[in-house]
Design an enzyme around this catalytic site. Structure first.
Site, PDB file in Angstrom:
ATOM      1  N   TYR A 140      29.186   2.248  -2.507  1.00 24.33           N
ATOM      2  CA  TYR A 140      29.292   3.091  -1.472  1.00 24.33           C
ATOM      3  C   TYR A 140      30.660   4.023  -2.129  1.00 24.33           C
ATOM      4  CZ  TYR A 140      29.583   4.993   3.322  1.00 24.33           C
ATOM      5  OH  TYR A 140      29.769   5.458   4.729  1.00 24.33           O
ATOM      6  N   HIS A 145      30.827  11.199  -0.005  1.00 27.28           N
ATOM      7  CA  HIS A 145      29.859  10.700   1.093  1.00 27.28           C
ATOM      8  C   HIS A 145      30.246   9.841   1.950  1.00 27.28           C
ATOM      9  CE1 HIS A 145      25.888   9.179   2.053  1.00 27.28           C
ATOM     10  NE2 HIS A 145      26.196   7.932   1.955  1.00 27.28           N
ATOM     11  N   GLU A 210      18.807   9.383  -1.243  1.00 25.69           N
ATOM     12  CA  GLU A 210      20.109   9.179  -1.820  1.00 25.69           C
ATOM     13  C   GLU A 210      20.444   9.098  -3.383  1.00 25.69           C
ATOM     14  OE1 GLU A 210      22.017   5.631   0.081  1.00 25.69           O
ATOM     15  OE2 GLU A 210      22.368   6.982   1.748  1.00 25.69           O
ATOM     16  N   GLN A 251      17.945   3.255  10.706  1.00 24.01           N
ATOM     17  CA  GLN A 251      19.432   2.854  10.318  1.00 24.01           C
ATOM     18  C   GLN A 251      20.381   2.892  11.538  1.00 24.01           C
ATOM     19  OE1 GLN A 251      20.809   4.664   7.046  1.00 24.01           O
ATOM     20  NE2 GLN A 251      22.704   3.883   6.697  1.00 24.01           N
ATOM     21  N   THR A 370      25.540   6.751  -2.964  1.00 22.63           N
ATOM     22  CA  THR A 370      25.061   8.170  -2.811  1.00 22.63           C
ATOM     23  C   THR A 370      26.443   9.077  -3.454  1.00 22.63           C
ATOM     24  OG1 THR A 370      24.118   8.011  -0.893  1.00 22.63           O
ATOM     25  CG2 THR A 370      24.209  10.166  -1.464  1.00 22.63           C
TER      26      THR A 370
END
Lengths: 439, 439
Positions: A140, A145, A210, A251, A370
């Site tokens: 991440y 993002h 993504e 999600q 992403t």
């Protein structure tokens, strides 16, 4: 740490003339690896190296008797069905094979007559996943993002307190990683609207992309033995493109408290070509934290990482709708970004992942997460580009997109260019979403 | 759905007399599978079936010429280095091999003279992981565990709203799963005390166990094709014991927002023996939700699942400290539970995992999550038993434990017993924590 050497010389030209074509992703300075065979054949999958619009068949090269030592050992490993054995060998062998390929493919090389028989046109190739992926970890690493997403959930406190200290990551699903060109069905799952009493089971209505890079692990570390940041890059074979398709309505309902699961593991698409860290050496850039941000803890800090730990890789996402396809219109670019914006480097991800003794194995895949850039037009997912679905994109043909629609094909591209170095590219990472199965 | 058949007859006795020993985990009615070879040898790993204190060598059995048809096909698949190929065959072949083994190992069987030569004493065996585990998914199926943990973080709202609707699960790490008997180092990682300004890197001081069951996937489903709940159990090969060691001080700092990562992936310990669903048939029990709880959504509901979807498997955790070992004292039991308390069944986990098209492959592992029972003395992790580290356990020798200490060995046990059926067991799942590496 890979320095520049003769293989990076931008003046080098190949006797495979398409390698010098303007805009080619695969000049002599690149030499990325894939697993391939001829389309429609029952040939064994084996490793290959891209040069222009051709592929050097590593099985044929290994059998040709034209290499020796580490280069021959690497070609033999690369001749297998997947690149795992080549990845396991480590940078000395990778580098020896690269040098031998660079010399043998150069204009004027004595190998030309023999090696012309080792080439397979890319236009005739089918691709396999580059490696048998044991474990897949998705990070991440874009603070932009994380902040953009965080704003949608927690407007007053978008970035969680651990973000600037811990390279946040989680385990992903290996079995559903597919190679570029594979279509997949829109997934079905549980969703619950905030005002609904109970969840419903339906096809996802909020399908997203993504834009990520994939990082292939090379040589392994033993369970219990961390990889220091100074050794970390020796454990990385190379980079590729990764589309981590996401169902944004599945999600939020499923992810508390253990993270994303069925919203991600229906399909993830990987580019066939893996560009080695050595090929990327001319595109290393300094890694620096913004003024006032915490510095990385010592186990994730080194002079090399600060000076040259990041990579300047331009990234773009193209979309082609069914309507565009029917009209013969090409895909249109919907966003672009750059890997240099990542908040954590490749070496930091490896050092962090192994600090507890976790063993990384050849062919394991790390996703960067992403890769959104600092401005909104560099956002690398629809959820950011459309601000959570509130601001649809308008395409040149007048169509709009909030989320993906059935038949949409998405192409990721990545490339490196700067004055004084040869432009190199990653090829494409393409996938098409088909309608959901009938419920 | 597996019904009772002649292999379950509690009166059956084997010519391997130790199979009838009181308390044996491996009577003729069990016949679990492992991958083994002789200790200290360089023999090939191959499948074996436990009978009493012996192992039937499947490589030798497959070569013996005494089987035919599906049973022979299954023995040949089971003769490989791991059980993946056997797992891929599906229930018809598994069942045929079980029946042939049951008949050939019975008192009076014509096979006795020949098959005595196929036995290897368990005392001489070393074990491999039962399968090459492609993907490992860990669930969270004990509502008691979820509630106990939730109370420590959110006293007023311990259970999240999705818990009773979604079988919560996340991807775990395959590479660091080790077989019973493997020791591991206390992991190092980032932790941050709530009142500290910055995190520190140190050896975990809050090391915990998690008593789980492991579920091995058998035959695969294709990517994009869900497995219905009525077919789900045909995709499950069997169950084993799993200790999901956890670093409770690394976990809270790293897990937001994507879930646990380095707090778990340094080591997970698996028992060598896999007990098939068919062997567990006499221990099926009704699956029922507490009064007033939501009923499972249709894709996770069936008459068979309601009537017989759960398993009555007694579970226990034993602890042996270094001091106890030095004094020649055996491990002491610190908790016990039962798999029947799980809020989601095996079939529901498979149906949910694949509802989005995710492909499960032979040898994939599903963990049940920590199997705490309804009362606190049935808690299946130290974080619950010690109420977040506030109420240390006192051991019979006067030692206390809040968390694990260096040298502690933990043994998981599991077994099934009821009147009218043969007692069967899972063997043990043992691991010892060594001191952390020097920082």
């Amino acid at each position: 740490m890979t320095l520049l050497n003769e293989t990076h010389d931008p003046a080098l030209q190949s006797w495979v003339s398409s390698a010098q074509a303007a805009g080619s992703d695969f000049p002599l300075q690149n030499l990325p690896f894939a697993s391939f065979r001829r389309q429609g054949s029952q040939e064994a999958w084996r490793g290959g190296v891209a040069i222009g619009d051709q592929i050097v068949d590593l099985q044929a090269l290994a059998a040709s008797g034209s290499l020796s030592g580490d280069a021959q050992r690497a070609a033999e490993a690369g001749a297998q069905e997947t690149l795992n054995a080549l990845m396991a060998l480590g940078p000395k062998a990778w580098s020896a094979l690269r040098l031998a390929l660079s010399r043998g493919l150069r204009v004027g090389a004595a190998e030309q007559a023999q090696w012309q028989g080792l080439l397979v046109p890319q236009a005739q190739a089918a691709y396999n996943l580059p490696a048998r992926i044991g474990d897949y970890t998705d990070f991440y690493t874009s603070i932009h993002h994380a902040t953009n997403i965080g704003k949608q959930f927690r407007p007053d406190n978008p970035l969680l307190p651990n973000y600037q200290w811990v390279p946040i990551g989680y385990h992903g699903r290996s079995s559903s990683i597919v190679v570029s060109g594979t279509s997949f069905k829109r997934p079905v799952g549980q969703t619950k609207a905030p005002d609904a009493a109970v969840p419903t089971v339906k096809a996802s209505a909020r399908m997203d992309i993504e834009l990520e890079m994939g990082i292939f692990v090379g040589q392994s570390n033993a369970l219990g033995e961390p990889v220091s940041i100074s050794e970390a890059e020796d454990h990385v074979f190379g980079l590729c493109l990764l589309n981590d398709w996401s169902a944004r309505d599945i999600q939020p309902w499923e992810y508390q408290p253990l993270g994303p699961f069925l919203s991600k593991n229906f399909a993830s698409t990987l580019s066939p070509w893996v560009v080695t860290l050595e090929a990327l050496a001319p595109y290393r850039v300094a890694f620096a934290r913004p003024e006032g941000d915490p510095q990385p803890l010592p186990y994730m800090d080194s002079a090399h990482n600060r000076e040259a730990g990041a990579f300047d890789i331009a990234l773009a996402v193209d979309l082609q709708t069914s309507k565009m396809r029917a009209a013969g219109e090409k895909a249109v670019q919907i966003t672009q970004s750059n890997y240099r914006h990542a908040y954590w480097t490749v070496a930091q991800l490896v050092a962090h992942h192994t600090i507890n003794g976790c063993n990384l194995q050849p062919g394991d895949l790390l996703g960067t997460g992403t890769l959104s850039g600092p401005s909104l037009d560099q956002a690398a997912a629809l959820i950011e580009l459309t601000v959570g679905g509130k601001q649809p994109l308008t395409l040149p043909n007048g169509e709009t997109r909030t989320w993906l629609e059935d038949g949409d094909a998405v192409v990721l591209r990545g490339w490196c260019e700067r004055p004084g170095a040869a432009r190199i590219g990653f090829g494409i990472c393409e996938g098409q979403m088909l309608p959901a199965r009938t419920l």
